[in-house]
Design a protein around this motif. Structure first.
Motif, PDB file in Angstrom:
ATOM      1  N   VAL A  27       1.022  -1.815  -0.284  1.00  0.00           N
ATOM      2  CA  VAL A  27       0.046   0.331  -0.252  1.00  0.00           C
ATOM      3  C   VAL A  27       1.004   1.582  -0.076  1.00  0.00           C
ATOM      4  CG1 VAL A  27      -1.601   1.310   1.408  1.00  0.00           C
ATOM      5  CG2 VAL A  27      -1.749  -1.359   1.541  1.00  0.00           C
ATOM      6  N   PRO A  28       0.716   2.062  -0.766  1.00  0.00           N
ATOM      7  CA  PRO A  28       1.876   3.399  -1.016  1.00  0.00           C
ATOM      8  C   PRO A  28       1.547   4.232  -0.006  1.00  0.00           C
ATOM      9  CG  PRO A  28       1.076   2.429  -3.776  1.00  0.00           C
ATOM     10  CD  PRO A  28       0.214   2.048  -2.752  1.00  0.00           C
ATOM     11  N   TYR A  29       0.318   4.580   0.438  1.00  0.00           N
ATOM     12  CA  TYR A  29       0.131   5.498   1.350  1.00  0.00           C
ATOM     13  C   TYR A  29       0.396   4.904   2.863  1.00  0.00           C
ATOM     14  CZ  TYR A  29      -2.563   8.781   3.760  1.00  0.00           C
ATOM     15  OH  TYR A  29      -2.356  10.199   5.382  1.00  0.00           O
ATOM     16  N   ILE A  30       0.774   3.711   2.952  1.00  0.00           N
ATOM     17  CA  ILE A  30       1.044   3.340   4.418  1.00  0.00           C
ATOM     18  C   ILE A  30       2.497   3.965   4.284  1.00  0.00           C
ATOM     19  CG2 ILE A  30       2.019   1.018   5.828  1.00  0.00           C
ATOM     20  CD1 ILE A  30      -1.217   0.026   4.463  1.00  0.00           C
ATOM     21  N   ARG A  31       2.943   3.473   3.431  1.00  0.00           N
ATOM     22  CA  ARG A  31       4.513   3.420   2.821  1.00  0.00           C
ATOM     23  C   ARG A  31       5.186   4.971   3.333  1.00  0.00           C
ATOM     24  NH1 ARG A  31       4.898  -0.174  -2.253  1.00  0.00           N
ATOM     25  NH2 ARG A  31       4.192   1.904  -3.026  1.00  0.00           N
ATOM     26  N   PHE A  32       4.363   5.885   2.550  1.00  0.00           N
ATOM     27  CA  PHE A  32       4.377   7.637   2.348  1.00  0.00           C
ATOM     28  C   PHE A  32       4.276   7.569   3.684  1.00  0.00           C
ATOM     29  CE2 PHE A  32       1.526  11.769   2.410  1.00  0.00           C
ATOM     30  CZ  PHE A  32       2.919  12.319   1.910  1.00  0.00           C
ATOM     31  N   LEU A  33       3.546   7.293   4.993  1.00  0.00           N
ATOM     32  CA  LEU A  33       3.172   7.958   6.250  1.00  0.00           C
ATOM     33  C   LEU A  33       4.279   6.978   7.394  1.00  0.00           C
ATOM     34  CD1 LEU A  33      -0.404   7.591   6.526  1.00  0.00           C
ATOM     35  CD2 LEU A  33       0.833  10.178   6.592  1.00  0.00           C
ATOM     36  N   ASN A  34       4.990   5.934   6.301  1.00  0.00           N
ATOM     37  CA  ASN A  34       6.393   4.971   6.773  1.00  0.00           C
ATOM     38  C   ASN A  34       6.157   4.473   8.266  1.00  0.00           C
ATOM     39  OD1 ASN A  34       8.610   3.675   7.822  1.00  0.00           O
ATOM     40  ND2 ASN A  34       9.526   5.716   7.946  1.00  0.00           N
ATOM     41  N   ILE A  35       4.599   3.718   8.813  1.00  0.00           N
ATOM     42  CA  ILE A  35       3.923   2.559   8.860  1.00  0.00           C
ATOM     43  C   ILE A  35       4.624   1.999   9.134  1.00  0.00           C
ATOM     44  CG2 ILE A  35       2.234   2.208  10.805  1.00  0.00           C
ATOM     45  CD1 ILE A  35       0.465   4.543   9.236  1.00  0.00           C
ATOM     46  N   SER A  36       4.928   0.472   9.603  1.00  0.00           N
ATOM     47  CA  SER A  36       5.022  -0.894  10.187  1.00  0.00           C
ATOM     48  C   SER A  36       4.364  -1.792  10.875  1.00  0.00           C
ATOM     49  CB  SER A  36       6.975  -0.392  10.398  1.00  0.00           C
ATOM     50  OG  SER A  36       7.158  -0.447  11.510  1.00  0.00           O
ATOM     51  N   ASP A  51       8.318  11.649  10.954  1.00  0.00           N
ATOM     52  CA  ASP A  51       9.260  12.638  10.270  1.00  0.00           C
ATOM     53  C   ASP A  51       8.406  13.962  10.356  1.00  0.00           C
ATOM     54  OD1 ASP A  51      10.961  12.059   7.508  1.00  0.00           O
ATOM     55  OD2 ASP A  51       9.375  13.617   7.244  1.00  0.00           O
ATOM     56  N   ASP A  52       9.369  14.373  10.085  1.00  0.00           N
ATOM     57  CA  ASP A  52       8.940  15.892  10.302  1.00  0.00           C
ATOM     58  C   ASP A  52       8.006  16.599   9.392  1.00  0.00           C
ATOM     59  OD1 ASP A  52      10.625  17.438  12.167  1.00  0.00           O
ATOM     60  OD2 ASP A  52      12.365  17.883  10.379  1.00  0.00           O
ATOM     61  N   LYS A  53       7.903  15.869   8.161  1.00  0.00           N
ATOM     62  CA  LYS A  53       6.487  16.191   7.673  1.00  0.00           C
ATOM     63  C   LYS A  53       5.037  15.857   7.817  1.00  0.00           C
ATOM     64  CE  LYS A  53       6.510  11.630   4.458  1.00  0.00           C
ATOM     65  NZ  LYS A  53       6.641  11.462   3.231  1.00  0.00           N
ATOM     66  N   LEU A  54       5.781  15.148   8.861  1.00  0.00           N
ATOM     67  CA  LEU A  54       3.844  14.218   9.984  1.00  0.00           C
ATOM     68  C   LEU A  54       3.636  15.752  10.356  1.00  0.00           C
ATOM     69  CD1 LEU A  54       4.869  10.755  10.498  1.00  0.00           C
ATOM     70  CD2 LEU A  54       3.775  11.661   9.033  1.00  0.00           C
TER      71      LEU A  54
ATOM     72  N   HIS B  17       2.610  19.171   6.798  1.00  0.00           N
ATOM     73  CA  HIS B  17       2.205  17.830   6.080  1.00  0.00           C
ATOM     74  C   HIS B  17       0.794  18.375   5.112  1.00  0.00           C
ATOM     75  CE1 HIS B  17       0.928  13.751   5.875  1.00  0.00           C
ATOM     76  NE2 HIS B  17       0.036  14.041   6.013  1.00  0.00           N
ATOM     77  N   ALA B  18       0.618  19.507   5.001  1.00  0.00           N
ATOM     78  CA  ALA B  18      -0.043  19.903   4.391  1.00  0.00           C
ATOM     79  C   ALA B  18       0.914  20.198   3.323  1.00  0.00           C
ATOM     80  CB  ALA B  18      -1.161  21.239   4.629  1.00  0.00           C
ATOM     81  N   ARG B  19       2.260  20.400   3.473  1.00  0.00           N
ATOM     82  CA  ARG B  19       3.020  20.675   2.271  1.00  0.00           C
ATOM     83  C   ARG B  19       2.876  19.382   1.567  1.00  0.00           C
ATOM     84  NH1 ARG B  19       7.918  24.758   3.886  1.00  0.00           N
ATOM     85  NH2 ARG B  19       6.835  26.954   4.572  1.00  0.00           N
ATOM     86  N   ALA B  20       2.975  18.243   1.880  1.00  0.00           N
ATOM     87  CA  ALA B  20       3.660  16.937   1.552  1.00  0.00           C
ATOM     88  C   ALA B  20       2.626  16.641   1.189  1.00  0.00           C
ATOM     89  CB  ALA B  20       4.361  16.101   3.015  1.00  0.00           C
ATOM     90  N   LEU B  21       1.820  16.726   1.432  1.00  0.00           N
ATOM     91  CA  LEU B  21       0.096  16.781   0.857  1.00  0.00           C
ATOM     92  C   LEU B  21      -0.102  17.524  -0.343  1.00  0.00           C
ATOM     93  CD1 LEU B  21      -2.448  15.205   2.803  1.00  0.00           C
ATOM     94  CD2 LEU B  21      -0.555  13.610   1.491  1.00  0.00           C
ATOM     95  N   ASN B  22       0.533  18.622  -1.031  1.00  0.00           N
ATOM     96  CA  ASN B  22       0.285  19.554  -2.116  1.00  0.00           C
ATOM     97  C   ASN B  22      -0.636  20.140  -1.346  1.00  0.00           C
ATOM     98  OD1 ASN B  22       2.386  20.450  -3.511  1.00  0.00           O
ATOM     99  ND2 ASN B  22       2.663  17.762  -4.578  1.00  0.00           N
ATOM    100  N   LEU B  23      -1.605  20.642  -0.743  1.00  0.00           N
ATOM    101  CA  LEU B  23      -3.137  20.401  -0.165  1.00  0.00           C
ATOM    102  C   LEU B  23      -3.165  22.676  -0.483  1.00  0.00           C
ATOM    103  CD1 LEU B  23      -3.520  19.631   3.476  1.00  0.00           C
ATOM    104  CD2 LEU B  23      -4.599  18.876   1.448  1.00  0.00           C
ATOM    105  N   THR B  24      -3.811  22.994  -0.780  1.00  0.00           N
ATOM    106  CA  THR B  24      -3.972  24.732  -2.075  1.00  0.00           C
ATOM    107  C   THR B  24      -5.096  24.946  -0.624  1.00  0.00           C
ATOM    108  OG1 THR B  24      -2.936  23.843  -3.386  1.00  0.00           O
ATOM    109  CG2 THR B  24      -4.141  26.601  -3.260  1.00  0.00           C
ATOM    110  N   LEU B  25      -4.987  26.307   0.182  1.00  0.00           N
ATOM    111  CA  LEU B  25      -6.218  27.256   0.279  1.00  0.00           C
ATOM    112  C   LEU B  25      -6.858  27.663  -0.560  1.00  0.00           C
ATOM    113  CD1 LEU B  25      -7.042  26.934   3.377  1.00  0.00           C
ATOM    114  CD2 LEU B  25      -5.902  29.286   3.633  1.00  0.00           C
ATOM    115  N   THR B  26      -8.066  27.441  -1.533  1.00  0.00           N
ATOM    116  CA  THR B  26      -8.519  28.117  -2.535  1.00  0.00           C
ATOM    117  C   THR B  26     -10.025  29.043  -1.770  1.00  0.00           C
ATOM    118  OG1 THR B  26      -9.886  25.824  -2.855  1.00  0.00           O
ATOM    119  CG2 THR B  26      -8.075  26.423  -4.005  1.00  0.00           C
ATOM    120  N   HIS B  27     -10.153  29.281   0.086  1.00  0.00           N
ATOM    121  CA  HIS B  27     -11.065  29.743  -0.145  1.00  0.00           C
ATOM    122  C   HIS B  27     -10.886  29.945   1.553  1.00  0.00           C
ATOM    123  CE1 HIS B  27     -14.917  32.356   0.516  1.00  0.00           C
ATOM    124  NE2 HIS B  27     -15.428  30.645   1.043  1.00  0.00           N
TER     125      HIS B  27
END
Lengths: 172, 139
Positions: A27-36, A51-54, B17-27
């Protein structure tokens, strides 16, 4: 009646770990969040590797509420799929490696999911365990708990309902 | 209240995390917010169909609800989710952008109540709906 000789331990472990790996890594999304997942027998613990992106609030900082919800939902679905398929994996009816590619194997679908945010998720690893309150032919009810440093201090809990995969029409 | 709108937009766009998902605030404004999530293969929940994972839908709905609370005229500042329920009506169509719209329909000194909907290109049949309560902070 003689009891059949138990399988060698490495065979049992190899089969179960291969099945779990196929279930999770496909599942790509599980890898994206890095869940094991840690496995002890049939008991699973989800691990969210920080990870900082979370991060959802950079000022605290804290894990994004959406990530927490996703982590709990992933743990619920994997645990439910695992328990649902465990007997077939053990009997060899399901080929461990083919779990994700085999189109005949279907997964539970989330109907609804409710998350309680109890405290903010700290910028470090998190753990979650799902408890299947009831698993019927069509619907399943699952409760999930997530914690970080101290298991007694949950940072989130959730409960959800899932539609179980329907068995293919009987050929007989 | 232009300042608060700008502040909210900056706040949302500063979320890692909003950046990681490419979220855009449109309104955003007056207790309402709209955020988009472009299709991304990293977010696939079922590799056999290419359908986005429900967790990503949760994230856009949670973010959108939070933004709606912050944009409410009676909200003094930040917010955090107390509880969020999501109902999944159908699978999102692979390849399509998800749009979440949230309304903060009631706010007290301590709690904000929010509803939200997520759709893909088909505006009439939502992919998911959400209902939640949020904290009201900074008073």
């Amino acid at each position: 009646m003689a009891r059949p000789r138990p399988e060698p331990v490495q065979m049992v472990k190899q089969r179960r770990d291969a099945a779990l790996r196929a279930l999770v890594d496909g599942v790509p999304y599980i890898r994206f969040l890095n869940i094991s997942f840690d496995r002890r027998g049939d008991e699973l613990t989800g691990v969210l590797h920080f990870d900082d992106k979370l991060i959802g609030n950079p000022f605290l900082p804290a894990i994004h509420g959406g990530v927490t919800a996703a982590f709990l939902e992933v743990t619920a679905v994997i645990t439910l799929s695992w328990e649902h398929m465990f007997a077939s994996i053990e009997s060899g009816e399901i080929d461990a490696e083919a779990i994700v590619t085999d189109k005949s194997i279907r997964f539970p679908k989330t109907i609804d999911f409710t998350v309680d945010y109890l405290r903010s998720g700290l910028p470090r690893d998190a753990y979650a365990r799902a408890f299947i309150s009831r698993s019927g032919r069509r619907y399943a009810s699952v409760r999930v708990e997530a914690w970080q440093d101290n298991h007694a201090k949950l940072f989130a809990q959730a409960s959800g309902h899932f539609l179980m995969p329907q068995p293919p029409m009987d050929k007989n | 209240m232009v300042d608060k709108t700008v502040l909210a937009r900056q706040f949302i766009e500063a979320i890692p995390h909003a950046r990681a998902l490419n979220l855009t605030l449109t309104h955003i404004g007056e207790g309402e917010a709209e955020i988009t999530l472009p299709y991304n293969e990293d977010l696939i929940g079922d590799p056999r169909t290419g359908v986005i994972h429900g967790g990503a839908i949760s994230t856009i709905l949670d973010t959108c609800c939070g933004a709606a609370v912050m944009s409410h005229p009676s909200a003094p500042g930040g917010t955090a989710t107390i509880d969020l329920r999501i109902d999944y009506m159908r699978a999102a169509t692979p390849g399509q952008t998800i749009t979440a719209r949230a309304t903060c329909y009631h706010i007290t000194r301590n709690v904000a109540f929010v509803r939200a909907t997520a759709v893909d290109n088909d505006n009439d049949l939502p992919v998911a709906t959400a209902a939640g309560s949020f904290t009201v902070e900074g008073n």
